[in-house]
Design an enzyme around this catalytic site. Structure first.
Site, PDB file in Angstrom:
ATOM      1  N   TYR A 203       0.854  -1.190   0.000  1.00 33.96           N
ATOM      2  CA  TYR A 203       0.000   0.000   0.000  1.00 33.96           C
ATOM      3  C   TYR A 203       0.885   1.233   0.000  1.00 33.96           C
ATOM      4  O   TYR A 203       1.695   1.408   0.907  1.00 33.96           O
ATOM      5  CB  TYR A 203      -0.878   0.033   1.256  1.00 33.96           C
ATOM      6  CG  TYR A 203      -2.075  -0.874   1.195  1.00 33.96           C
ATOM      7  CD1 TYR A 203      -1.959  -2.237   1.451  1.00 33.96           C
ATOM      8  CD2 TYR A 203      -3.341  -0.362   0.896  1.00 33.96           C
ATOM      9  CE1 TYR A 203      -3.062  -3.070   1.401  1.00 33.96           C
ATOM     10  CE2 TYR A 203      -4.450  -1.191   0.845  1.00 33.96           C
ATOM     11  CZ  TYR A 203      -4.304  -2.539   1.097  1.00 33.96           C
ATOM     12  OH  TYR A 203      -5.399  -3.360   1.043  1.00 33.96           O
ATOM     13  N   HIS A 380     -20.313  -4.645   1.998  1.00 34.36           N
ATOM     14  CA  HIS A 380     -19.006  -5.263   2.157  1.00 34.36           C
ATOM     15  C   HIS A 380     -18.932  -6.249   3.311  1.00 34.36           C
ATOM     16  O   HIS A 380     -19.248  -5.916   4.445  1.00 34.36           O
ATOM     17  CB  HIS A 380     -17.935  -4.197   2.369  1.00 34.36           C
ATOM     18  CG  HIS A 380     -16.578  -4.790   2.522  1.00 34.36           C
ATOM     19  ND1 HIS A 380     -15.846  -5.239   1.455  1.00 34.36           N
ATOM     20  CD2 HIS A 380     -15.848  -5.083   3.603  1.00 34.36           C
ATOM     21  CE1 HIS A 380     -14.718  -5.767   1.883  1.00 34.36           C
ATOM     22  NE2 HIS A 380     -14.700  -5.678   3.192  1.00 34.36           N
TER      23      HIS A 380
END
Ligand SMILES: *[C@@H]1O[C@H](CO)[C@@H](O)[C@H](O)[C@H]1NC(C)=O
Ligand SMILES: *[C@@H]1O[C@H](CO)[C@@H](O)[C@H](O)[C@H]1NC(C)=O
Ligand SMILES: *[C@@H]1O[C@H](CO)[C@@H](O)[C@H](O)[C@H]1NC(C)=O
Ligand SMILES: *[C@@H]1O[C@H](CO)[C@@H](O)[C@H](O)[C@H]1NC(C)=O
Ligand SMILES: *[C@@H]1O[C@H](CO)[C@@H](O)[C@H](O)[C@H]1NC(C)=O
Ligand SMILES: *[C@@H]1O[C@H](CO)[C@@H](O)[C@H](O)[C@H]1NC(C)=O
Ligand SMILES: *[C@@H]1O[C@H](CO)[C@@H](O)[C@H](O)[C@H]1NC(C)=O
Ligand SMILES: *[C@@H]1O[C@H](CO)[C@@H](O)[C@H](O)[C@H]1NC(C)=O
Length: 576
Positions: A203, A380
């Protein structure tokens, strides 16, 4: 806002949506011209609860109008309506064609005319049908692109339509457009020549100021810029609270203050594309002092390549012509909280978890709270998730669903534009239900961040924006021991604290978690947050289904929620 118990885990989301064209009527949010000359306009909307779809056609003719659906774009097998306003008043019938011949009127009329008007130049008509009718002469509307056929005449005598006809492929239940503006102001939020490290998951975060605008503008469309398709997995742009002042350009979540930036502005993930907001809303930029944004890119590099230099990011189109409303995103559901013991038992076929948000508590931050209008939602969970449903409650009764996915697929996460724009009023509540399957697992599944941990979340895109980013809840699991002691020789929580527990009574455990009090946490845009204790969870209604007598086949109305992703969500979790 009270003092803060412990930092909750906040879950940030990547919203990837392809563009949608939006009309202004909340019951018919979408519109599209079917022809190049803009003489034949179709507007539509649909209702998953009622299971119906409504169309308005506005056509520059005073003659007859034909409109319908066709398996391959031709007349053969087409399902259509023919209507107009003639000397004897309005006419409107449901018809079908068996070949390249004149259509015939259906025995079963599945389309209901709601209104018809004609002036010197135009005819408009509004009609409704069930998404799933039980007449085999009608076209089966799904959330796939389908071929729409249209034709019209210059008189009410239904003769051959000559060239006044056409076909257009449209995904009615999952609508999107694909084009970015050819001229339009934009800025890029991108990384520049970063070296992707040779690790599977990386990331990268870059905090930045966007180019200075002296007044408020609105972002209305987002387009991904992908430099290395093989490794760029998702990208997110977050707005930072004022406490963030430093900029940096390195690996994410290394204790930077920018870790608290969690107001999602724009996003993209594999499978996603352009996303356009409804025409009356925009994402505000340029009205704050030194606003800082954080771009985050998730690189997925399973081959461990060391030779990748990347300059990906997001292109944000903005306008000085302000839209009516600012967009807000509400992060809602259940996430791990510290000091709470919540495990999903193994060997459970259908384990239900719940989160609730009582908007009555929003008044601590916005008073009075305005009605908010939800136009898209994304759901989600992690790998054990099989279904997600979001119910909308008013005065203690469920009045609607804000989202239903009966076939949840972690690999195909998507947010969906709602078929009607839904209004949440002050004091309404929303409840999310996630159904997990752990039949293949031998150990408990914890709530948490990893993909083998679980969470239960929905992200509501709405307007006008409130200064609230998050509304989460969690059962106060300390009550479990107390409750279970009343009835049981051994408290349930004892067996849960071991790694290989016996779950003889999964149903009872699920019910207890559902009925004990919950703690609700609301976070504002300055990152202040408050908690309140609330009651347990109400039941959601069954997902509506249609049963056709002829075949006795049962069709789920929510099926439009399951199909291929227009909008993909990626999830990033930050442990603050
Ligand atoms: C929110 O936090 C800021 C700074 O942390 C503080 O100045 C402000 O008073 C807080 N607002 C509320 C409503 O608690
Ligand atoms: C939206 O469309 C519905 C159905 O035709 C109609 O009843 C309603 O008046 C329309 N609303 C607006 C604001 O145009
Ligand atoms: C269609 O008719 C409307 C209303 O009369 C008019 O405003 C519009 O310009 C016409 N469109 C075209 C493409 O001729
Ligand atoms: C209108 O009604 C009259 C009388 O029923 C009929 O003869 C005529 O064909 C009709 N016209 C149309 C355009 O349908
Ligand atoms: C990125 O690399 C390209 C090609 O080497 C170069 O032209 C460009 O100036 C570099 N950009 C930055 C910001 O270093
Ligand atoms: C569970 O295990 C069975 C047998 O190994 C396998 O066929 C199935 O796909 C697995 N299901 C999931 C959800 O992993
Ligand atoms: C616990 O006991 C009460 C009354 O003694 C009963 O109503 C309730 O159903 C029991 N709960 C469970 C989970 O067995
Ligand atoms: C449909 O189901 C009903 C009850 O479930 C049954 O009585 C009926 O015979 C069925 N019809 C057909 C055509 O199978």
């Amino acid at each position: 806002m009270g003092s803060q118990p412990r930092r909750p885990l906040l879950c940030l989301v990547l919203v990837i949506m392809k563009g949608a064209v939006w009309g202004m009527n909340s019951t018919m949010p979408f519109k599209q011209y079917l022809d190049h000359d803009h003489l034949f306009l179709m507007e539509w909307g649909f209702d998953d609860l009622q299971g119906d779809i409504t169309f308005t056609l506005v056509v520059n003719t005073t003659g007859w109008i034909g409109f319908g659906f066709s398996p391959n774009g031709g007349m053969a097998g087409a399902d259509m309506i023919i209507g107009g306003f003639g000397p004897n008043g309005s006419y409107f019938t449901d018809q079908h064609a068996t070949g390249n011949v004149a259509p015939v009127v259906d025995e079963l009329q599945s389309y209901t005319l709601l209104s018809m008007e004609e002036n010197e130049e135009q005819t408009s008509m509004t009609f409704r049908r069930l998404i799933q009718t039980c007449d085999d002469k009608d076209f089966h509307i799904t959330a796939q692109p389908i071929k729409i056929i249209y034709a019209y005449g210059t008189t009410d005598e239904i003769l051959y339509h000559a060239s006044r006809r056409g076909t257009k492929e449209v995904n009615l239940l999952n609508y999107m457009t694909r084009t970015a503006p050819s001229n339009g102001n934009y800025f890029n939020a991108v990384v520049e020549n970063i070296t992707v490290p040779p690790i599977t998951t990386y990331y990268h975060c870059k905090t930045m100021k966007l180019p200075k605008l002296t007044t408020k503008h609105h972002i209305y469309l987002m387009e991904p810029i992908i430099d290395n398709h093989e490794v760029v997995h998702h990208m997110l742009l977050y707005h930072c609270p004022p406490v963030v002042t430093e900029t940096y350009d390195h690996q994410c979540y290394k204790g930077d203050t920018g870790d608290v930036c969690f107001g999602v502005v724009a996003s993209w993930a594999v499978g996603g594309g352009i996303y356009e907001l409804p025409e009356n809303v925009g994402i505000p930029v340029g009205n704050g002092e030194n606003e800082i944004y954080r771009l985050e890119i998730h690189y997925n590099n399973p081959q461990g390549r060391a030779d990748i230099i990347d300059s990906s990011g997001l292109r944000l189109y903005y306008t000085s012509e302000l839209r009516q409303h600012d967009v807000g995103v509400l992060n809602f559901g259940m996430l791990k909280m510290e000091h709470m013991q919540y495990n999903i038992p193994p060997k459970a076929d259908q384990f239900h978890s719940y989160g609730v948000c009582h908007t009555s508590h929003f008044s601590q931050i916005v008073n009075p709270m305005p009605d908010i209008h939800v136009f898209a939602v994304l759901l989600h969970t992690h790998l054990a998730g099989r279904k997600v449903r979001v119910g909308h409650f008013r005065d203690g009764q469920q009045i609607d669903f804000l989202g239903v996915d009966e076939n949840y697929d972690f690999e195909m996460q998507q947010a969906m534009n709602l078929g009607t724009i839904k209004t949440i009023k002050p004091d309404d509540s929303i409840i999310i239900e996630c159904t997990y399957s752990t039949t293949n697992r031998s150990k408990v599944t914890n709530l948490g961040l990893g993909t083998t941990d679980e969470m239960c979340l929905a992200f509501l895109l709405y307007y006008p924006a409130l200064p609230i980013t998050t509304c989460l809840s969690h059962p106060i699991t300390q009550y479990l021991t107390m409750k279970s002691n009343d009835n049981r020789s051994e408290p349930i929580s004892n067996s849960l604290s071991t790694q290989t527990p016996e779950y003889e009574d999964i149903q009872a455990y699920e019910t207890l978690l559902k009925t004990i009090p919950q703690v609700q946490i609301i976070v504002d845009d300055k990152f202040n947050w408050s908690t309140v204790q609330i009651d347990g969870i109400r039941d959601l209604m069954k997902t509506p289904t249609v049963t056709c007598e002829k075949t006795n086949s049962s069709i789920r109305l929510g099926s439009s929620w399951n199909l291929v992703g227009i909008i993909i969500l990626l999830l990033l979790i930050v442990q603050l």
